[in-house]
Design an enzyme around this catalytic site. Structure first.
Site, PDB file in Angstrom:
ATOM      1  CD  GLN A  55      -3.319   0.214   0.557  1.00 34.43           C
ATOM      2  OE1 GLN A  55      -3.919  -0.648   1.168  1.00 34.43           O
ATOM      3  NE2 GLN A  55      -3.674   0.606  -0.655  1.00 34.43           N
ATOM      4  CB  SER A  99      -0.471  -0.406   5.235  1.00 33.73           C
ATOM      5  OG  SER A  99      -1.548  -1.143   4.716  1.00 33.73           O
ATOM      6  CB  THR A 100      -1.477  -5.230   8.196  1.00 37.25           C
ATOM      7  OG1 THR A 100      -0.751  -4.683   9.289  1.00 37.25           O
ATOM      8  CG2 THR A 100      -1.236  -6.730   8.183  1.00 37.25           C
ATOM      9  CG  HIS A 101      -3.913  -2.754   3.721  1.00 35.88           C
ATOM     10  ND1 HIS A 101      -4.301  -1.442   3.578  1.00 35.88           N
ATOM     11  CD2 HIS A 101      -4.529  -3.208   4.845  1.00 35.88           C
ATOM     12  CE1 HIS A 101      -5.123  -1.124   4.582  1.00 35.88           C
ATOM     13  NE2 HIS A 101      -5.276  -2.181   5.358  1.00 35.88           N
ATOM     14  CG  ASN A 102       1.424  -7.620   3.871  1.00 34.06           C
ATOM     15  OD1 ASN A 102       0.749  -7.624   4.905  1.00 34.06           O
ATOM     16  ND2 ASN A 102       2.635  -7.125   3.810  1.00 34.06           N
TER      17      ASN A 102
END
Lengths: 393, 587, 246
Positions: free
Chosen positions: B346, B512-515
């Protein structure tokens, strides 16, 4: 006389609606909530903590060695309706006093059902009562004094009332929890007027507007028994199990009959309204309520839709004794789950956070606010209940 | 020697959001399902106690609910010519752990990627020509908007999303997002209330000619009963949302939306504190026969299944495929291999501004109560004269005022000592933040594979992440920083500052933990790991469900699209696969 | 599952999990859950408040130094007590004595190689080791430079030392991946944690920092204030073990 009794019992016993005796018997097991004491697999081993010591429920699967596999139907009938299991007196924790109302046809069907369940090899040491209660023969005396086959209800009520009366006082054995008991463990006090049992107060089912069902419609009663919740309350503790094992599986007609009967119970004598706690206590209680309770129960105590019941006009909140409330706050509680209301919301345990005075303060506030008028709670009471629940932890 | 267990119809690896949705849908169809979860059982009243949930140190700083690196770490580097080293603590992203996974402690923002996202390659090429996206490994996802829209609806109604629709079947709705793709119906619950800063942002954004709208979110604006009959409560704006479980049943998670029904089923079993080591394939590698797992004492078991669903979070999904030999490892040098490619993240930047004499009360907040403008998101604006593609959702979405982590200070405030305190007090009630959460587009050299050096406690190689922000995305983000500056100035603040992204992704500070990506869905088995139904091209009785399937990441939080893909895959499995096991798509 | 002697009418839940799963014995550890939503009375894992007295990790000398440091990082003034009186040193001591100090949750497998700035700490020293080493090196430096211990310096001298660490102008002899700046960051981070965390952890005595900021602490229900834009929140803070206003 017996013929008339038998005839009336036949009239109000369970109408044959299912295909086979086993199916009929399965429904009788629902009505009688066998699983509630004998376990979901009916193999017993459930511990009942009575004022007289421990009773452990026997194995009623058809295992020949450890269950009822060797019983005849006459044996079973005798156990259910006279309190003697192949000559051995049963303790009235087994509600044979109520099951005595059941017509033989229904008892036989139940027996057929029990013979059909999976046999489980499970030996149970039933009698773990304290001396001298472990002397079973004393039950012969108890039966003499306290076991009276109940006269059937007067017949100028409609069929629904009759059926409801039968279910509540017969197989449903509601009075086992909801009717007070004397020193000998026999019924005492107003029928279904509420009772304290192992730290839970089973509420008054009579017509009191706040502590009983006076504020409920018949449809509320049906909804509660069928789904585990209604706009006033949510079943938890021992009632959660009664709902999950028994009432949720009753037919709508039977639930409506129970509602009709309960709604026509006479209200008990009026209770004096209690004054709330002193100003300082109410202020402390309000602060505690806001910090610990309002996020679920609402600042206005109106609850949250189907998830959280209101605390205003709540029967559990307004009970004379605070046992149930104290337990809920200290230990938490998980609500019943049925297929109509599966959520099982749970109250968190706050014993680690609130001391006895804080529990007393917040409960006094809840019991004296928003129109609730139940007596304040003393810190000593909280301490006693905490000790009893946690076994001195 | 692993103990062999009785076979199940479906073995699910992981019991987070996707695992729970798949388990619920498959058990409803009559399958006998077991879900094997590495972490512990978690439950609202027991684990998110209203008395101690509000512990910033324990949950936000010491990360008590998250995955601990001692159980599984990953290595990272910015470029293939570097040596990857382990992230010995997670920083930039924080994977979840336990039943419910990260769905327990997320903020709740729930978006739908746009129609143009699912066919991004076709869309951008048609609009701007092939040259515009040269160097980006963008691909169509293989599924169309019309196909997946009902699955978005299913997830949103499961969760009770609070929001305002902006486009219902093509008709724009006032108060909603005019840029969103058409939806069948309104959200199940109205938007959350919000605090002062997002309302100020709303006003300023409108004055600038933008189109602000309330963020759709899984924090509930009112009590709700979802389609499974499960009741949820109303959000109380406690300010302990992300990193925390919800104490009063008002944040959607597997616990609050699915588990009460799922756990009651006799044909479902949850096995917790058991770690799946690998999926075992038949000798020809074309079918999965079982998974091997270890329990909390280290005893090994083999659990056979007719099918295996990998639902372990995007990054772990990819690692599980690689460890099990499902698909072939992607090689950035050759472009060959279908597992590990198109890893994205992200691309975010923010601005902070300081007002004066205000009481912004940052501690009164919910996870997703912000206001957003999509005027600069995706391809919602004309990129013809710009040197990038993609965009960002720009939001003012305060979610907490927890003081260990949130202590904004005006420029010039020292970090400690005499002047520090005064600036901290002043800043706390006067600081506002606006952020741009931007798209992350795939490039050849951002990818996932297995590390050659570092291994976990079972001796299995760690996942290796090779990632830096592509030039396209850096350009996009700097453009967004410019927009943030414009917006910040419009507040007439006492002071403001704007951050600009650096190309080399830093694994240390939280971002962000949007991998996303690594096991992407697509139309071509050479350039995607799973087909449009998230079924492995290579091993048809394996489905891989999560953000690992994203062929790129959009300028939005991913969970809404993850939930939709889970429902979409479940639909394919129950309606097509169960009756005719085998490849659902023949490429 | 603990036997609950008070839930007496039924062991229904325990029975359900046993009866439904003949393979329970085969997959013994971890929990196999089917047909129930597990719950037990009193279940939970509340945090344990630290004992405020004594030192569990620091030697007397280290404790005195750390108390002096936290009092410069957060000096006492009209806004709040200083770091020492707030209990920040106690907080740090208790953290180092627990799992944070040991770094239990981190990945400690080798090889340990020097990393890029984007790769984070690649040393092999958990916080306890970093504190021991850092405080010793600091003591050595201060004694060499000023001829006395840190606690004996004037406030201005102490500030100068801390500033030197912060800016990297003082280079303590530490370890790979752990330089003066990193040591300072660790001190600063832990001090701030102690100052702003729940008082149960030893710092933030009397919720002083929360009162200073106007942060209401562990309150959970703001529905009656969210619409009151720009109005100060009228109620004071509460904490985990102080669950009502005092």
């Amino acid at each position: 006389m017996r013929g008339i009794v038998a005839g009336i019992l036949l009239l109000i016993g369970t109408p044959a609606f299912a295909a086979t005796p086993i199916e009929e018997g399965r429904y009788q097991a629902v009505l009688g909530d066998c699983a509630g004491c004998h376990g979901k697999d009916l193999a017993g081993g459930v511990v009942l903590q009575t004022p007289f010591g421990r009773l452990v429920t026997p194995n009623i699967t058809p295992d020949r060695q450890t269950g009822i596999g060797g019983y005849s139907s006459a044996d079973f009938r005798a156990a259910m309706k006279t309190g003697y299991a192949r000559g051995k007196p049963l303790y009235p924790a087994m509600p044979y006093v109520n099951y005595a109302r059941m017509p033989d046809r229904d008892v036989d069907a139940l027996f057929a059902y029990l013979k059909s369940v999976r046999p489980v090899r499970h030996a149970v040491n039933v009698n773990q009562l304290r001396f001298p209660y472990n002397w079973r023969f004393l039950m012969r005396l108890w039966n003499l004094v306290f076991f009276h086959t109940r006269a059937p209800a007067p017949s100028n009520h409609g069929a629904a009332w009759m059926r409801g009366e039968y279910l509540v006082n017969g197989p449903g054995h509601c009075g086992t929890c909801h009717t007070g008991k004397n020193l000998f463990g026999a019924d005492s006090g107003p029928a279904l007027g509420g009772a304290l049992l192992q730290g839970w107060f089973a509420p008054d089912l009579g017509g009191d507007h706040v502590t009983g069902l006076g504020g409920w419609q018949a449809s509320d009663v049906v909804a509660y028994l069928k789904t585990g919740r209604n706009g006033h309350s949510i079943a938890s503790g021992p009632m959660a199990e009664a709902v999950e094992n028994s009432t949720t599986a009753m037919t709508d007609n039977d639930l409506e009959a129970i509602a009709v009967y309960l709604k026509e119970l006479p209200p008990p004598a009026a209770r004096a309204s209690q004054s709330p706690g002193d100003v300082e206590q109410m202020k402390r209680g309000a602060s505690l309520y806001r910090v610990n309770c309002s996020a679920c129960h609402g600042l206005d105590a109106k609850g949250e839709g189907p998830l959280v019941p209101p605390l205003t006009g709540n029967a559990v909140v307004n009970q004379a004794g605070a046992d149930t409330l104290v337990r809920l706050v200290l230990a938490g509680s998980q609500a019943a789950g049925t297929k109509w209301a599966p959520t099982r919301p749970a109250m968190p345990s706050l014993a680690w956070r609130l001391n006895d005075k804080q529990v007393a303060d917040v409960l006094t506030y809840v019991r004296g606010n928003w129109g609730n008028r139940a007596e304040p709670v003393a810190p000593g009471t909280v301490g006693d209940i905490r000790a009893a629940l946690q076994g001195g932890r | 020697m692993a103990r062999l267990l009785p076979k199940k119809d479906a073995v699910i690896i992981g019991l987070g959001w996707t695992g729970a949705i798949l388990a619920q849908q498959l058990t409803e169809a009559g399958l006998d399902v077991v879900a094997i979860e590495r972490g512990p059982w978690r439950d609202t009243a027991t684990d998110f106690n209203i008395g101690y949930m509000q512990d910033e140190l324990r949950y936000a700083i010491r990360k008590d609910l998250f995955l601990n690196p001692v159980l599984e770490a990953m290595t990272m580097r910015n470029r293939p010519d570097q040596t990857a080293l382990p992230m010995r603590d997670y920083g930039s992203f924080l994977p979840g752990h336990g039943v419910g996974g990260a769905g327990v402690h997320w903020n709740g923002k729930t978006w739908r990627f746009w129609e143009s996202d699912f066919q991004i390659h076709t869309h951008l090429t048609r609009r701007y020509g092939a040259d515009k996206i040269r160097g980006l490994q963008l691909q169509d996802w293989g599924v169309t908007w019309d196909e997946i829209e009902p699955s978005f609806d299913a997830f949103e109604y499961l969760c009770g999303i609070s929001g305002k629709a902006g486009n219902i079947k093509g008709a724009l709705q006032p108060g909603g997002n005019p840029f969103e793709s058409p939806r069948a119906r309104e959200y199940p619950n109205p938007p959350l209330k919000t605090g002062y800063p997002p309302m100020l942002f709303d006003k300023v954004a409108r004055e600038l000619g933008y189109h602000p709208f309330p963020q759709p979110t899984a924090n509930l604006s009112r009590p709700y009963v979802n389609p499974l009959g499960i009741a949820m409560g109303e959000c109380t704006y406690c300010g302990f949302c992300e990193r925390f479980g919800c104490a009063n049943y008002s944040k959607a998670s597997a616990q609050t939306t699915i588990l009460p029904v799922l756990m009651a089923k006799p044909n479902f079993e949850a096995r917790t504190e058991c770690e799946v080591l690998k999926v075992n394939l038949t000798a020809d590698g074309k079918a999965a026969k079982s998974v091997t797992y270890v329990d909390a004492r280290g005893v090994e078991y083999e659990q056979p299944g007719e099918m295996v669903l990998i639902c372990a979070y995007s990054l772990m999904n990819v690692r599980m495929m690689l460890l099990s030999g499902i698909g072939t490892q992607y090689d950035p040098a050759t472009g060959k291999g279908n597992v590990g490619r198109n890893y994205c993240y992200q691309t975010s930047c923010g601005a902070r501004l300081f007002l004066e004499g205000k009481h912004l009360n940052p501690f009164i907040a919910s996870g997703g109560m912000g206001r957003t403008i999509d005027d600069f998101n995706g391809d919602g604006f004309d990129h013809s004269h710009l040197n990038f593609v993609g965009g960002a959702g720009i939001s003012c979405d305060p979610s907490n005022g927890r003081p260990i982590g949130y202590r904004p200070t005006p420029p010039g405030t020292p970090r400690w000592g005499a002047g520090w305190k005064k600036g901290t007090v002043e800043g706390y009630q006067n600081a506002m933040n606006i952020g741009a959460q931007g798209s992350s587009y795939p490039v050849r050299e951002n990818y996932l594979d297995l590390d050659p050096t570092y291994s976990d406690r079972h001796g299995r190689p760690l996942l290796r992440i090779t990632f830096s922000f592509p030039d396209n995305d850096v350009a996009m983000s700097h453009y967004m920083s410019d927009q943030l500056e414009k917006i910040a100035k419009a507040f007439n603040p006492k002071s403001y500052s704007v951050a600009r992204i650096q190309k080399d992704w830093n694994s240390v500070p939280y971002q962000s933990t949007h991998n996303t990506g690594g096991a992407i869905m697509g139309e071509n088995p050479r350039t995607s790991a799973v087909n449009k139904y998230l079924q492995s091209w290579d091993v048809p009785n394996v489905f891989v469900i999560g953000a690992s399937a994203f062929a790129h990441n959009a300028g939005m939080n991913p969970t809404g699209t993850v939930g939709a893909l889970a429902f979409w895959a479940a639909k394919a499995i129950t309606e097509k696969y169960i009756n005719h096991p085998g490849a659902l798509v023949h490429a | 599952m603990p036997q609950d002697a008070t839930r007496t009418w039924s062991r229904r839940r325990l029975l359900a999990s046993v009866a439904a799963l003949p393979i329970l014995a085969a997959t013994a550890d971890g929990r196999n859950i089917s047909g129930e939503l597990p719950w037990s009375p009193f279940a939970g894992d509340p945090p344990r408040p630290v004992n405020p007295l004594g030192w569990y990790f620091f030697t007397a000398g280290e404790a005195a130094t750390v108390e002096a440091i936290v009092d410069r990082l957060i000096p006492a003034d009209e806004l709040s007590p200083g770091g020492r009186d707030s209990g920040c040193a106690v907080y740090i001591d208790r953290q180092l004595a627990g799992s944070f100090g040991k770094g239990d949750r981190l990945y400690w497998k080798g090889p340990f190689l020097p990393g890029l700035p984007t790769q984070g700490y690649q040393g092999n020293m958990p916080p306890v080791a970093r504190y021991r080493l850092g405080l010793r090196a600091l003591g050595d430096y201060v004694n060499r430079t000023y001829g006395k211990d840190f606690v004996k310096l004037t406030a201005g001298q102490q500030d100068a030392v801390l500033k030197g660490l912060d800016e990297g102008t003082i280079a303590l002899k530490l370890a790979p991946g752990f330089d003066s700046k990193a040591f300072f960051e660790l001190l600063l981070q832990n001090t701030m944690e102690g100052f702003f965390a729940d008082p149960l952890y030893g710092g933030n005595r009397g919720m002083a920092s929360w009162k200073m900021l106007g942060f209401p602490g562990t309150r959970y229900d703001y529905r009656d204030h969210i619409d009151k834009y720009n109005q100060p929140y009228p109620l004071g803070p509460v904490s985990i073990y102080s669950p009502m206003e005092s």
